[in-house]
Design an enzyme around this catalytic site. Sequence first.
Site, PDB file in Angstrom:
ATOM      1  N   LEU A 516     -10.058 -57.801  41.325  1.00 30.95           N
ATOM      2  CA  LEU A 516      -8.609 -58.041  41.437  1.00 30.95           C
ATOM      3  C   LEU A 516      -7.913 -57.865  40.100  1.00 30.95           C
ATOM      4  CD1 LEU A 516      -8.651 -61.244  43.667  1.00 30.95           C
ATOM      5  CD2 LEU A 516      -7.968 -58.953  44.363  1.00 30.95           C
ATOM      6  N   GLY A 517      -8.645 -58.100  39.031  1.00 28.70           N
ATOM      7  CA  GLY A 517      -8.013 -57.975  37.715  1.00 28.70           C
ATOM      8  C   GLY A 517      -8.943 -58.482  36.651  1.00 28.70           C
ATOM      9  N   SER A 523     -13.308 -61.422  34.418  1.00 33.26           N
ATOM     10  CA  SER A 523     -12.807 -60.617  35.525  1.00 33.26           C
ATOM     11  C   SER A 523     -12.693 -61.454  36.787  1.00 33.26           C
ATOM     12  CB  SER A 523     -13.766 -59.463  35.790  1.00 33.26           C
ATOM     13  OG  SER A 523     -13.894 -58.710  34.615  1.00 33.26           O
ATOM     14  N   ASP A 631      -1.185 -70.931  27.741  1.00 30.57           N
ATOM     15  CA  ASP A 631      -1.080 -69.480  27.969  1.00 30.57           C
ATOM     16  C   ASP A 631      -0.222 -69.188  29.194  1.00 30.57           C
ATOM     17  OD1 ASP A 631      -1.426 -66.828  27.429  1.00 30.57           O
ATOM     18  OD2 ASP A 631      -3.454 -66.687  28.244  1.00 30.57           O
TER      19      ASP A 631
END
Length: 819
Positions: A516-517, A523, A631
């Site tokens: 997915l990313g 990951s 973040d």
Amino acid sequence: MMKEHRQCFSIFFFIYLVFCSSQFAISQRLVNFISGVPTLWINRPSIGSNFSRRILNYTPILLERNTGLQFLYGFSCNFYHTECFLGISLVLYNSTGETIYIEGGRLVWSANRDHPVQVNATLQLGQDGNLVLADSDGTLVWSTNTTGKSVSGFNLTDMGNLVLFDTTNRTVWQSFDHPTDCLLPGQNLVSGQKLTASVSADNSSQGLFSLTVLNGSWATYISSDPPQYYSTSDYPDSLYYSFDGQTLTALPYPPTSIAQYIQLGYDGHLRVYQLDNLENNMLGLNWKEVGDILTLSDCRYPMVCGRYSICANGGQCTCPVEVNFFKPFSERNPDLGCTELTPISCDSSQYHSLVELKDTAYFSFGFNYELNSSVFWLEGKKIEDCQRACLSNCSCKAAVYYPSFNLNLLRGDCLLLNEVFSLMDVGVGTVFLKVQNSPNAPVIFPRQKMPFKVIIGCTLIGIILILSVCSALSKKRSEKRKAGDFLDLEPILPGILTRFSYNELKIITQDFSRKLGKGGFGSVYEGTLSNGTKIAVKHLDGVGQVKESFLTEVKTVGGIHHINLVKLIGFCAEKSHRLLIYEYMVNGSLDRWITQENGLTWHKRQMVISDIAKGLAYLHEDCSHKIIHLDIKPQNILLDQNFNAKISDFGLSKLIEKDKSKVVTRMRGTPGYIAPEWLSSIITEKVDVYAFGIVLLEILCGRKNLDWSQTDEEDVHLLTVFTRKAEQEHLTDMVDRNEDMQLHREAVTEMMSLAAWCLQGDFSKRPSMSLVVKALEGLVTVETNLDYNFRNVPKVGAGNQPREAAISSKLPSVLSGPR
Ligand SMILES: *[C@@H]1O[C@H](CO)[C@@H](O)[C@H](O)[C@H]1NC(C)=O
Ligand SMILES: *[C@@H]1O[C@H](CO)[C@@H](O)[C@H](O)[C@H]1NC(C)=O
Ligand SMILES: *[C@@H]1O[C@H](CO)[C@@H](O)[C@H](O)[C@H]1NC(C)=O
Ligand SMILES: *[C@@H]1O[C@H](CO)[C@@H](O)[C@H](O)[C@H]1NC(C)=O
Ligand SMILES: *[C@@H]1O[C@H](CO)[C@@H](O)[C@H](O)[C@H]1NC(C)=O
């Protein structure tokens, strides 16, 4: 009656003025009037007025004759003539008809601030060239120490500098080299010189605060051994001063208004005063404070609450709750600080212990103590080492510990204090106060600063947790005992988190085939559980070392539930594999939607904004474990099928120790979303508020914070555009071109002020997330006095060289890249 007095003075003064014809009155000429003896002046207060409360009576020695505001060199006494100072005052000289008067102004320099003199005190310029001040009883109070330097006279420059010159007109001595607590326009302060504040408004003796120039910066400190700094200058030059690394030059010269000066106040503030007009001066000179150069939040001033007292919410003072050790100095006046019930005695150091104040910070933390003495500043220590260091040295009165932000959470920095001033309740750091136990009483162990209710609540929760954990543990133990898993036997909360084996996850994700990313922590893969539920599996890779406490942290994160937080449903910890299993979010991350043509409607965007705010408010203000996300960015905000926004990756920063070789900085987060105070070491939840402000602006404007596709370089940074458009009052230009957004242009523009509030350079000025939620609900109004120059950062921490190298905005995000 007063008038009569004045007329009498005026005759005297008139004669005096006649002789004072040049702009710089030469001392010798005045001599004869004032005392009749050459080069001797006697303090006989003669002129003055009764309008002003401060300084009422003068014995002028040098004064220009021009009407208006000017510098006067001479004696000035208080009303009852009990205290007189030889010095330079900014006064208003006036004559109406026959009446001449000097309106009491401000004493901007004084020769004898620590030793006020009496009426009949004398100032004498001796044959030897020494200028000597003696009290009425003949005691020597002050001198210029210019014996043998052929001093031939003195004058007062139009900048307010008293200069002693020799026969060749060379300057031998000047008052600008010996400043007290004020700087006049054009006056310089160089290395080795300092300003020292007064004790109080009524006592002009030297107080605790000083400002000095050292090692390429200027800094303010409270005197102590060693000095405790509370601000250093990496302030950019301002309207009020310039600094070139060596010389601090005050205020533009010639002055931009009738009169200005900078004063280091007895409370440690550095204020600029100005007299704007001379109208209405019959009631006294009206000095106005026009600026406070330091712009620290109130709690950062070392004596805001007195010694040992804790400052919260911009100025509320309370003593540490340990009533066995501390009591308020005055019940009536909490600002006066706290005293120890039993003073620390070095003769019975075996009875010393430390009282722990959690979430408490100290103003001088983060300044470069290494520069002066490594004894007081320890880096990369365990918290126990910090405590031990303080207990082992009797001069140490307290230790301040901040966990380090280099992702090694077991270590941190430690500051030892020989003197304790005000503490700050700001949610970072731990302060250990040394206390003296009486020999009879048992040694009391460090306690935490927690309200009673919280203690009871947490104890109850604790008992329940222990009970449930125990039962789960015994069940699990009998059920399965897999070998080869070194972390196996950690108890898991039943029903909340599922523990997966690596093999199970391989099947669920079809051997990690659908990515997915990829983010900073690893990951993310799509997977499907046997019941058809989709999940997202995050493989924590590139992880240098997984913390021993991985399971503890996972449980913490797993125990946090909120509709606006992405739910953690399971994990895997097997050999070196660490994986986290989250609920699946159909609509992916917010960044895709922000830049999409014809993106979300205004209504949907409002929902998203409110969701993020609520999620963050929950993380920040949750009772048991406050979490700073560190973040926040669109990539970490996920959208479900109904476009409910949820924050992901919270708590991860506590989960992992990054490979240290990659991350040499303590700074974390993603360039563009990093709050300016990362350069200092004061990190609070307000860094998330800042990042939220950026995300909010991105949502409103429909563009990325850093957009390299902009043709005009000035437009690359969204914040730069924001500042410019705000100045031009063209904020509507920034609203996303989307049709629905354009329809609601006004509401969108209005919400930009909320973003500006969140982006204030001074983190203490940013709202808390719960306040943001309230503002979004219309329950509170957005602060109006906002600084749109978001780079105006009041420097609070780190010396002039930030300990962590600044991350350039082009540095690839090794910490948390886009998914
Ligand atoms: C000056 O003011 C004080 C109080 O402010 C008053 O007591 C005194 O009488 C005044 N003196 C004159 C000369 O007016
Ligand atoms: C100051 O000196 C004069 C003359 O010597 C004397 O009359 C006066 O009382 C003195 N004043 C004080 C306050 O000592
Ligand atoms: C002013 O402060 C100094 C230093 O604290 C003290 O010694 C002195 O007595 C004070 N003077 C007055 C008039 O209170
Ligand atoms: C360094 O510390 C000592 C005391 O340990 C102090 O006397 C000195 O003024 C300090 N120097 C600076 C530059 O702060
Ligand atoms: C204790 O601290 C003082 C400074 O306050 C320092 O001079 C001294 O060396 C320290 N003693 C030890 C044993 O470390």
